[in-house]
Design a protein around this motif. Structure first.
Motif, PDB file in Angstrom:
ATOM      1  N   ARG A  76       4.343   8.128  42.857  1.00 36.21           N
ATOM      2  CA  ARG A  76       3.724   7.087  44.003  1.00 36.21           C
ATOM      3  C   ARG A  76       4.131   7.720  45.048  1.00 36.21           C
ATOM      4  O   ARG A  76       3.265   7.123  46.261  1.00 36.21           O
ATOM      5  N   THR A  77       4.948   8.444  45.351  1.00 39.07           N
ATOM      6  CA  THR A  77       5.135   9.051  46.678  1.00 39.07           C
ATOM      7  C   THR A  77       4.567  10.490  46.767  1.00 39.07           C
ATOM      8  O   THR A  77       4.510  11.195  47.727  1.00 39.07           O
ATOM      9  N   ASN A  78       3.508  10.507  46.022  1.00 36.57           N
ATOM     10  CA  ASN A  78       2.463  11.860  46.197  1.00 36.57           C
ATOM     11  C   ASN A  78       3.336  13.061  45.745  1.00 36.57           C
ATOM     12  O   ASN A  78       2.598  14.260  46.320  1.00 36.57           O
ATOM     13  N   GLU A  79       4.383  12.951  45.247  1.00 36.53           N
ATOM     14  CA  GLU A  79       4.999  14.406  44.889  1.00 36.53           C
ATOM     15  C   GLU A  79       4.052  15.141  43.746  1.00 36.53           C
ATOM     16  O   GLU A  79       3.818  14.361  42.662  1.00 36.53           O
ATOM     17  N   PRO A  80       3.812  16.272  43.928  1.00 37.41           N
ATOM     18  CA  PRO A  80       2.921  17.108  43.148  1.00 37.41           C
ATOM     19  C   PRO A  80       3.733  17.148  41.607  1.00 37.41           C
ATOM     20  O   PRO A  80       4.752  17.367  41.367  1.00 37.41           O
ATOM     21  N   ALA A  81       2.750  16.755  40.653  1.00 35.98           N
ATOM     22  CA  ALA A  81       3.461  16.861  39.358  1.00 35.98           C
ATOM     23  C   ALA A  81       3.931  18.352  38.697  1.00 35.98           C
ATOM     24  O   ALA A  81       4.904  18.134  37.945  1.00 35.98           O
ATOM     25  N   LEU A  82       3.146  19.212  38.988  1.00 33.32           N
ATOM     26  CA  LEU A  82       3.790  20.416  38.685  1.00 33.32           C
ATOM     27  C   LEU A  82       5.071  20.942  39.360  1.00 33.32           C
ATOM     28  O   LEU A  82       5.717  21.614  38.827  1.00 33.32           O
ATOM     29  N   ARG A  83       4.955  20.373  40.513  1.00 35.44           N
ATOM     30  CA  ARG A  83       6.478  20.717  41.232  1.00 35.44           C
ATOM     31  C   ARG A  83       7.649  19.727  40.525  1.00 35.44           C
ATOM     32  O   ARG A  83       8.660  20.606  40.222  1.00 35.44           O
ATOM     33  N   ILE A  84       7.339  18.940  40.074  1.00 32.15           N
ATOM     34  CA  ILE A  84       8.227  17.912  39.352  1.00 32.15           C
ATOM     35  C   ILE A  84       8.586  18.639  37.972  1.00 32.15           C
ATOM     36  O   ILE A  84       9.749  18.878  37.639  1.00 32.15           O
ATOM     37  N   GLN A  85       7.587  19.080  37.435  1.00 37.10           N
ATOM     38  CA  GLN A  85       7.874  19.908  36.161  1.00 37.10           C
ATOM     39  C   GLN A  85       8.535  21.007  36.256  1.00 37.10           C
ATOM     40  O   GLN A  85       9.552  21.293  35.605  1.00 37.10           O
ATOM     41  N   ALA A  86       8.388  21.909  37.347  1.00 35.19           N
ATOM     42  CA  ALA A  86       8.952  23.195  37.679  1.00 35.19           C
ATOM     43  C   ALA A  86      10.598  22.762  37.870  1.00 35.19           C
ATOM     44  O   ALA A  86      11.637  23.693  37.500  1.00 35.19           O
TER      45      ALA A  86
ATOM     46  N   HIS B 194      10.365   6.010  34.494  1.00 36.87           N
ATOM     47  CA  HIS B 194      10.348   4.963  35.525  1.00 36.87           C
ATOM     48  C   HIS B 194      10.530   5.815  36.818  1.00 36.87           C
ATOM     49  O   HIS B 194       9.853   5.502  37.839  1.00 36.87           O
ATOM     50  N   LEU B 195      11.686   6.484  37.151  1.00 38.00           N
ATOM     51  CA  LEU B 195      11.691   7.661  38.017  1.00 38.00           C
ATOM     52  C   LEU B 195      10.574   8.430  38.240  1.00 38.00           C
ATOM     53  O   LEU B 195      10.225   8.792  39.321  1.00 38.00           O
ATOM     54  N   LEU B 196       9.805   9.001  37.184  1.00 42.41           N
ATOM     55  CA  LEU B 196       8.677   9.835  37.463  1.00 42.41           C
ATOM     56  C   LEU B 196       7.599   9.105  38.006  1.00 42.41           C
ATOM     57  O   LEU B 196       7.004   9.462  38.948  1.00 42.41           O
ATOM     58  N   ASP B 197       7.359   7.888  37.556  1.00 43.47           N
ATOM     59  CA  ASP B 197       6.476   6.965  38.238  1.00 43.47           C
ATOM     60  C   ASP B 197       6.747   6.796  39.959  1.00 43.47           C
ATOM     61  O   ASP B 197       5.825   6.841  40.535  1.00 43.47           O
ATOM     62  N   GLU B 198       8.072   6.345  40.127  1.00 39.41           N
ATOM     63  CA  GLU B 198       8.474   6.706  41.489  1.00 39.41           C
ATOM     64  C   GLU B 198       7.844   7.866  42.226  1.00 39.41           C
ATOM     65  O   GLU B 198       7.311   7.906  43.359  1.00 39.41           O
ATOM     66  N   LEU B 199       8.349   9.057  41.737  1.00 39.63           N
ATOM     67  CA  LEU B 199       7.876  10.177  42.412  1.00 39.63           C
ATOM     68  C   LEU B 199       6.419  10.425  42.483  1.00 39.63           C
ATOM     69  O   LEU B 199       5.940  10.571  43.609  1.00 39.63           O
TER      70      LEU B 199
ATOM     71  N   GLU C 126       3.596  21.150  31.153  1.00 43.93           N
ATOM     72  CA  GLU C 126       2.967  22.365  32.153  1.00 43.93           C
ATOM     73  C   GLU C 126       1.357  22.524  31.556  1.00 43.93           C
ATOM     74  O   GLU C 126       0.600  22.489  32.592  1.00 43.93           O
ATOM     75  N   TRP C 127       1.269  23.147  30.435  1.00 46.27           N
ATOM     76  CA  TRP C 127      -0.120  23.234  29.925  1.00 46.27           C
ATOM     77  C   TRP C 127      -1.030  22.118  30.219  1.00 46.27           C
ATOM     78  O   TRP C 127      -2.107  22.127  30.648  1.00 46.27           O
ATOM     79  N   SER C 128      -0.709  20.970  29.723  1.00 49.93           N
ATOM     80  CA  SER C 128      -1.274  19.736  29.724  1.00 49.93           C
ATOM     81  C   SER C 128      -1.594  19.214  31.149  1.00 49.93           C
ATOM     82  O   SER C 128      -2.831  18.927  31.292  1.00 49.93           O
ATOM     83  N   LEU C 129      -0.855  19.346  32.326  1.00 54.55           N
ATOM     84  CA  LEU C 129      -1.122  18.959  33.484  1.00 54.55           C
ATOM     85  C   LEU C 129      -2.224  20.026  34.165  1.00 54.55           C
ATOM     86  O   LEU C 129      -3.134  19.733  34.669  1.00 54.55           O
ATOM     87  N   LYS C 130      -1.844  21.481  33.607  1.00 50.53           N
ATOM     88  CA  LYS C 130      -3.171  22.449  34.006  1.00 50.53           C
ATOM     89  C   LYS C 130      -4.419  22.224  33.421  1.00 50.53           C
ATOM     90  O   LYS C 130      -5.361  22.693  34.047  1.00 50.53           O
ATOM     91  N   GLN C 131      -4.228  21.614  32.451  1.00 47.30           N
ATOM     92  CA  GLN C 131      -5.661  21.296  31.647  1.00 47.30           C
ATOM     93  C   GLN C 131      -6.329  20.188  32.217  1.00 47.30           C
ATOM     94  O   GLN C 131      -7.507  19.669  31.991  1.00 47.30           O
ATOM     95  N   GLY C 132      -5.784  19.467  33.227  1.00 48.24           N
ATOM     96  CA  GLY C 132      -6.374  18.254  33.990  1.00 48.24           C
ATOM     97  C   GLY C 132      -6.000  16.947  33.413  1.00 48.24           C
ATOM     98  O   GLY C 132      -6.359  16.029  34.005  1.00 48.24           O
ATOM     99  N   THR C 133      -4.975  16.817  32.659  1.00 54.84           N
ATOM    100  CA  THR C 133      -4.347  15.716  32.045  1.00 54.84           C
ATOM    101  C   THR C 133      -3.769  14.740  33.310  1.00 54.84           C
ATOM    102  O   THR C 133      -3.072  15.264  34.032  1.00 54.84           O
ATOM    103  N   PRO C 134      -4.206  13.506  33.265  1.00 53.74           N
ATOM    104  CA  PRO C 134      -3.504  12.687  34.452  1.00 53.74           C
ATOM    105  C   PRO C 134      -1.940  12.717  34.127  1.00 53.74           C
ATOM    106  O   PRO C 134      -1.402  12.510  33.138  1.00 53.74           O
ATOM    107  N   PRO C 135      -1.519  13.071  35.541  1.00 51.39           N
ATOM    108  CA  PRO C 135       0.220  13.148  35.485  1.00 51.39           C
ATOM    109  C   PRO C 135       1.083  12.031  34.477  1.00 51.39           C
ATOM    110  O   PRO C 135       1.930  12.372  33.599  1.00 51.39           O
ATOM    111  N   GLY C 136       0.711  10.767  34.928  1.00 49.45           N
ATOM    112  CA  GLY C 136       1.429   9.545  34.237  1.00 49.45           C
ATOM    113  C   GLY C 136       1.205   9.785  32.674  1.00 49.45           C
ATOM    114  O   GLY C 136       2.238   9.645  31.934  1.00 49.45           O
TER     115      GLY C 136
END
Length: 326
Positions: free
Chosen positions: A225-235, A218-223, A299-309
């Protein structure tokens, strides 16, 4: 004597200080001739700096020799110490030697003791993620440096939003100053312009730590929605979990010295160890290893283009089943 030692992990604040020093020392018309930047870890960079800083500047203004990743206060071999001892008294008054490093100077070294007697030493430390007071003070210092006036409530709201990220803080202050047209920045302005990604990100990590996977998602969905980059969240999550894992593994192995744990884990402040110890109490290292593995696969999945959610759900939901079955 014109010698300066700047150190710390707040690279944004440190670079601002380097820029300010350059403005004071250098004549803009002669900057290309009188500003030398050398890498202290590459070849003879440190030795070359000690020679260059003794040369009179060209034209107007002074000379600035900047040694990044300085070795002088960390591991200074005898020959470099001898060169430093010889060079320091011979630096002209209008030439400046600037030594910068991420790590705190080692007070046991002869070179550190020598420099501490003649140099201006400044530290630039990022407040720990748990240090709310330090984060508030960081906002206050940055606002003063930028000439931005803020209400106390705005300072608190901005500190909560950016946490220990001084790079993001500088950008947010610039936006707030433009938005407020030079007037005092209000808490309402912070709420309108600045997201709360820092503290929400920390909450995601804590939810994962305690296996509250639905809350984390749920918190990730909020992030997102505010356009926080998924890879930055992951890092950010990887950084949190690695800290917990270091503390968990070392204490499980019988290590009790907070200084030793902090040094091994790369923490600038040993007090952070006590906070992390409280957080990981009751969580076995195996659980943290599984969490870190999931985040690295994410991280690998995101870099392969999988939608963040989708990526977050695919890699984090199985953790709840692992915990339940373990």
């Amino acid at each position: 004597m014109p010698v300066h030692v700047y150190w710390g992990d707040d690279t944004t604040a440190l670079e601002h200080a380097v820029t300010d020093l350059a403005r004071k020392v250098l004549d803009p018309a002669w900057e290309s001739f009188n500003l030398q930047r050398l890498d202290g870890q590459q070849g003879d960079g440190a030795t070359l700096a000690l020679t260059t800083v003794r040369m009179a500047p060209f034209g107007g203004g002074g000379r600035l020799v900047h040694v990044a990743s300085s070795p002088f206060c960390e591991r200074c071999p005898p020959e470099l110490l001898a060169a430093l001892t010889t060079a320091l008294p011979r630096i002209p008054h209008n030439c400046h030697l600037l030594l910068t490093s991420v790590n705190k100077p080692d007070g046991r070294l002869k070179s550190t003791k020598l420099l501490s007697n003649v140099a201006t030493v400044k530290s630039f430390l990022q407040p720990a993620v748990w240090d709310r007071q330090g984060q508030r003070q960081m906002v206050q210092r940055a606002a003063r440096a930028a000439g931005v006036t803020m209400e106390p409530a705005a300072e608190a709201a901005l500190a909560e939003a950016v946490g220990s990220d001084s790079g993001r803080l500088a950008g947010e202050l610039e936006k707030l100053d433009l938005y407020s047209d030079g007037n005092t920045v209000t808490a309402e302005a912070v709420a309108a312009l600045v997201g709360t990604t820092s503290q929400t990100g920390l909450q995601v990590g804590e939810a994962l730590l305690h296996n509250r996977i639905p809350t984390a998602l749920h918190l990730l969905d909020e992030l997102l929605r505010t356009n926080e980059p998924a890879l930055r969240i992951q890092a950010s999550l990887v950084s949190q979990v690695r800290g917990w894992l270091w503390v968990s593994l070392m204490t499980a192995a019988g290590e009790k010295d907070a200084q030793a744990i902090a040094k091994a884990a790369g923490f600038g402040n040993p007090k952070r160890v006590y906070v992390l110890l409280r957080q990981v109490r009751g969580c076995p290292p195996k659980r943290l290893q599984q969490l870190l593995t999931a985040l690295l696969e994410l991280e690998w999945s995101l870099k392969q283009g999988t939608p963040p959610g989708q990526a977050f759900r695919e890699h984090l939901l199985p953790l709840a089943q692992v915990r339940h079955s373990g």
